[in-house]
Motif scaffolding. Structure first.
Motif, PDB file in Angstrom:
ATOM      1  N   GLU A 159       1.759  45.832 -11.805  1.00 15.57           N
ATOM      2  CA  GLU A 159       2.491  46.378 -10.661  1.00 15.57           C
ATOM      3  C   GLU A 159       2.059  45.726  -9.347  1.00 15.57           C
ATOM      4  OE1 GLU A 159       5.057  48.006 -11.213  1.00 15.57           O
ATOM      5  OE2 GLU A 159       4.661  48.412 -13.331  1.00 15.57           O
ATOM      6  N   LEU A 160       0.794  45.365  -9.255  1.00 18.08           N
ATOM      7  CA  LEU A 160       0.333  44.637  -8.065  1.00 18.08           C
ATOM      8  C   LEU A 160       0.985  43.263  -7.988  1.00 18.08           C
ATOM      9  CD1 LEU A 160      -3.475  45.494  -7.834  1.00 18.08           C
ATOM     10  CD2 LEU A 160      -1.633  46.244  -6.307  1.00 18.08           C
ATOM     11  N   GLY A 161       1.293  42.679  -9.136  1.00 23.41           N
ATOM     12  CA  GLY A 161       2.023  41.408  -9.157  1.00 23.41           C
ATOM     13  C   GLY A 161       3.384  41.567  -8.497  1.00 23.41           C
ATOM     14  N   HIS A 162       4.076  42.676  -8.806  1.00 22.97           N
ATOM     15  CA  HIS A 162       5.356  42.948  -8.140  1.00 22.97           C
ATOM     16  C   HIS A 162       5.152  43.118  -6.642  1.00 22.97           C
ATOM     17  CE1 HIS A 162       7.764  43.086 -11.680  1.00 22.97           C
ATOM     18  NE2 HIS A 162       7.236  44.198 -12.174  1.00 22.97           N
ATOM     19  N   ILE A 165       6.228  39.055  -6.957  1.00 23.53           N
ATOM     20  CA  ILE A 165       6.693  38.595  -8.268  1.00 23.53           C
ATOM     21  C   ILE A 165       7.808  39.524  -8.740  1.00 23.53           C
ATOM     22  CG2 ILE A 165       6.074  38.232 -10.680  1.00 23.53           C
ATOM     23  CD1 ILE A 165       4.885  36.155  -8.824  1.00 23.53           C
ATOM     24  N   GLY A 166       8.990  38.965  -8.991  1.00 30.55           N
ATOM     25  CA  GLY A 166      10.122  39.781  -9.406  1.00 30.55           C
ATOM     26  C   GLY A 166      10.248  39.917 -10.911  1.00 30.55           C
ATOM     27  N   PHE A 167      10.211  38.793 -11.617  1.00 30.45           N
ATOM     28  CA  PHE A 167      10.438  38.801 -13.061  1.00 30.45           C
ATOM     29  C   PHE A 167       9.338  39.570 -13.797  1.00 30.45           C
ATOM     30  CE2 PHE A 167      12.837  34.502 -12.742  1.00 30.45           C
ATOM     31  CZ  PHE A 167      13.978  35.169 -12.339  1.00 30.45           C
ATOM     32  N   GLU A 168       9.756  40.324 -14.821  1.00 30.16           N
ATOM     33  CA  GLU A 168       8.805  41.169 -15.548  1.00 30.16           C
ATOM     34  C   GLU A 168       7.811  40.354 -16.381  1.00 30.16           C
ATOM     35  OE1 GLU A 168       8.423  44.154 -14.924  1.00 30.16           O
ATOM     36  OE2 GLU A 168      10.280  44.626 -13.860  1.00 30.16           O
ATOM     37  N   ASP A 169       8.273  39.265 -16.977  1.00 29.76           N
ATOM     38  CA  ASP A 169       7.352  38.448 -17.768  1.00 29.76           C
ATOM     39  C   ASP A 169       6.300  37.799 -16.878  1.00 29.76           C
ATOM     40  OD1 ASP A 169       9.493  37.000 -16.659  1.00 29.76           O
ATOM     41  OD2 ASP A 169       9.183  35.313 -18.007  1.00 29.76           O
ATOM     42  N   GLU A 170       6.700  37.421 -15.661  1.00 28.45           N
ATOM     43  CA  GLU A 170       5.757  36.815 -14.724  1.00 28.45           C
ATOM     44  C   GLU A 170       4.736  37.846 -14.240  1.00 28.45           C
ATOM     45  OE1 GLU A 170       8.013  34.995 -11.632  1.00 28.45           O
ATOM     46  OE2 GLU A 170       8.921  33.495 -12.954  1.00 28.45           O
ATOM     47  N   ALA A 171       5.193  39.088 -14.004  1.00 28.18           N
ATOM     48  CA  ALA A 171       4.267  40.155 -13.611  1.00 28.18           C
ATOM     49  C   ALA A 171       3.285  40.437 -14.733  1.00 28.18           C
ATOM     50  CB  ALA A 171       5.042  41.414 -13.234  1.00 28.18           C
ATOM     51  N   ASN A 172       3.743  40.330 -15.984  1.00 25.66           N
ATOM     52  CA  ASN A 172       2.836  40.494 -17.128  1.00 25.66           C
ATOM     53  C   ASN A 172       1.764  39.402 -17.134  1.00 25.66           C
ATOM     54  OD1 ASN A 172       3.730  42.831 -18.368  1.00 25.66           O
ATOM     55  ND2 ASN A 172       5.170  41.788 -19.715  1.00 25.66           N
ATOM     56  N   LEU A 173       2.180  38.168 -16.879  1.00 25.99           N
ATOM     57  CA  LEU A 173       1.213  37.070 -16.862  1.00 25.99           C
ATOM     58  C   LEU A 173       0.217  37.252 -15.719  1.00 25.99           C
ATOM     59  CD1 LEU A 173       0.302  34.347 -18.057  1.00 25.99           C
ATOM     60  CD2 LEU A 173       1.776  33.218 -16.380  1.00 25.99           C
ATOM     61  N   GLY A 225      -0.665  40.079 -14.357  1.00 28.38           N
ATOM     62  CA  GLY A 225      -1.544  41.171 -14.760  1.00 28.38           C
ATOM     63  C   GLY A 225      -2.602  40.718 -15.733  1.00 28.38           C
ATOM     64  N   PHE A 226      -2.220  39.875 -16.675  1.00 26.04           N
ATOM     65  CA  PHE A 226      -3.161  39.356 -17.670  1.00 26.04           C
ATOM     66  C   PHE A 226      -4.242  38.505 -17.000  1.00 26.04           C
ATOM     67  CE2 PHE A 226      -4.609  36.061 -20.574  1.00 26.04           C
ATOM     68  CZ  PHE A 226      -4.936  36.781 -21.714  1.00 26.04           C
ATOM     69  N   ILE A 227      -3.821  37.572 -16.143  1.00 24.60           N
ATOM     70  CA  ILE A 227      -4.777  36.665 -15.493  1.00 24.60           C
ATOM     71  C   ILE A 227      -5.749  37.446 -14.612  1.00 24.60           C
ATOM     72  CG2 ILE A 227      -5.027  34.753 -13.861  1.00 24.60           C
ATOM     73  CD1 ILE A 227      -2.324  33.690 -14.879  1.00 24.60           C
ATOM     74  N   LEU A 228      -5.229  38.392 -13.823  1.00 27.52           N
ATOM     75  CA  LEU A 228      -6.096  39.187 -12.961  1.00 27.52           C
ATOM     76  C   LEU A 228      -7.139  39.938 -13.782  1.00 27.52           C
ATOM     77  CD1 LEU A 228      -3.607  40.724 -10.347  1.00 27.52           C
ATOM     78  CD2 LEU A 228      -5.332  38.962  -9.939  1.00 27.52           C
ATOM     79  N   CYS A 229      -6.709  40.522 -14.889  1.00 26.21           N
ATOM     80  CA  CYS A 229      -7.633  41.313 -15.719  1.00 26.21           C
ATOM     81  C   CYS A 229      -8.726  40.455 -16.349  1.00 26.21           C
ATOM     82  CB  CYS A 229      -6.865  42.055 -16.809  1.00 26.21           C
ATOM     83  SG  CYS A 229      -5.996  43.524 -16.236  1.00 26.21           S
TER      84      CYS A 229
END
Length: 359
Positions: free
Chosen positions: A235-238, A242-250, A252-256
């Protein structure tokens, strides 16, 4: 009354013209990237986040309730006027509701929504999307299984007793201090809030959501704790454009995985693992059943806990909201709809080729 209606129709025409102009602007990703995501969006983000950061509760949830109340009021007035056979007044109320709706749509795109039309993250990061999907999918899935198993073994009971505020603060700090993602995101005052109630997010089976009108990221605080870090970072990616959901997932993954916190890293690999498994089940059933045997009992227990949690809320409301959100994504440059989330597997594989996953 007629003069008032004519004035309102002129406003509708102007708003439609403005919306068409925004749509035309959104067709050029380079233009959106340079002038909107690079210049205009940061202004709205700074103003919105500055104002909302002073409010301790989810202001956006109350704003949505207000929007809903106004729409219901318009509908009631339109129906009442029709029953009274006051058709001119009914048309006036209808035009007023149209003005309200068009204004909200324009504000949505100006405040944040045009980020759906920017240059894709894969191009900005220079990721090579030409991959041997089957081979690399299996390799990445096994790697995530190993990581998830290892991290789950290292986690202790106190890690699962982390408060929501501790998780939110950690996620906010990760975004604020991320050096690898800084060129691709706009971060000013990262913030995550709890919904005013988890009732509506549970029954719509939503783990988290972002409010473009108030720049607030919300995370379902009632779901299992091991999913919260990844959702918070998604959600912080959004919030960071970041608009696209797959990009927000990536993102989120990288941040974690950039975190030294075991729970955050486990949350990343745990969530990525089951996205990869879902894709593997589609592409290679035999490989899917074989790699399932590699997952530790503790990780499987977590998956069973999470499935049991969400199963309690599955119903008509969830199916209706999923259908609505699928249409919403398709209208906003994501023709795959909800399937866009799973495209993260391809992004993850491409990103893995260009970097080393942190242990």
């Amino acid at each position: 009354m007629k003069e008032k209606l004519y004035k309102q129709l002129k406003i509708v025409a102007f708003l439609l013209f403005l919306l068409i102009a925004i749509w035309w602007f959104g067709q050029d990703a380079a233009l959106v990237e340079r002038f909107y995501s690079g210049k205009l969006f940061p202004v709205f983000a700074i103003i919105g986040q500055t104002l909302v950061s002073r409010v301790p509760f989810s202001l956006g949830d109350y704003l949505y309730c207000l929007f809903l109340f106004v729409f219901i009021l318009f509908i009631v007035n339109i129906i009442r006027c029709f029953f009274q056979k006051n058709y001119l007044k009914a048309i006036t109320h209808f035009v007023q509701s149209l003005i309200f709706l068009l204004t909200l749509i324009i504000c949505f795109y100006l405040f944040w929504g045009l980020n759906y039309f920017r240059i894709p993250l894969e191009k900005r990061m220079g990721l090579d999307m030409n991959i041997n999907q089957s081979c690399e999918l299996l390799e990445t899935t096994v790697l995530c299984i190993d990581k998830a198993n290892e991290l789950r073994r290292l986690l202790r009971q106190q890690d699962f007793q982390r408060s929501n505020q501790q998780i939110f603060l950690q996620a906010q700090n990760l975004l604020a201090n991320s050096s690898s993602l800084r060129p691709y995101l706009f971060s000013y005052l990262p913030m995550i809030k709890s919904p005013i109630t988890n009732l509506h997010v549970n029954y719509t089976m939503v783990a988290g959501y972002f409010n473009p009108f108030t720049q607030e990221a919300q995370v379902n605080t009632a779901m299992p704790v091991f999913s919260k870090p990844f959702t918070a970072c998604h959600e912080l990616g959004h919030q960071a454009g970041i608009g696209f959901e797959d990009e927000a997932n990536l993102v989120g993954f990288i941040l974690c995985i950039e975190s030294d916190d075991l729970l955050f890293r486990y949350s990343a690999y745990y969530n990525a693992l089951f996205m990869l498994l879902a894709q593997l089940a589609v592409e290679d059933k035999n490989a899917y059943f074989n790699v399932l045997k590699l997952i530790s009992r503790d990780v499987l227990n977590d998956a069973e806990t999470e499935n049991a949690y969400w199963k309690k809320f599955d119903g008509i409301l969830n199916h209706a909201s999923s259908r609505f959100y699928n249409e919403y994504l398709q209208l906003n440059n994501q023709p795959e709809g909800l399937m866009r989330y799973s495209r993260m597997t391809k992004l993850l594989i491409a990103w893995k080729k260009s970097s080393t996953l942190k242990r």
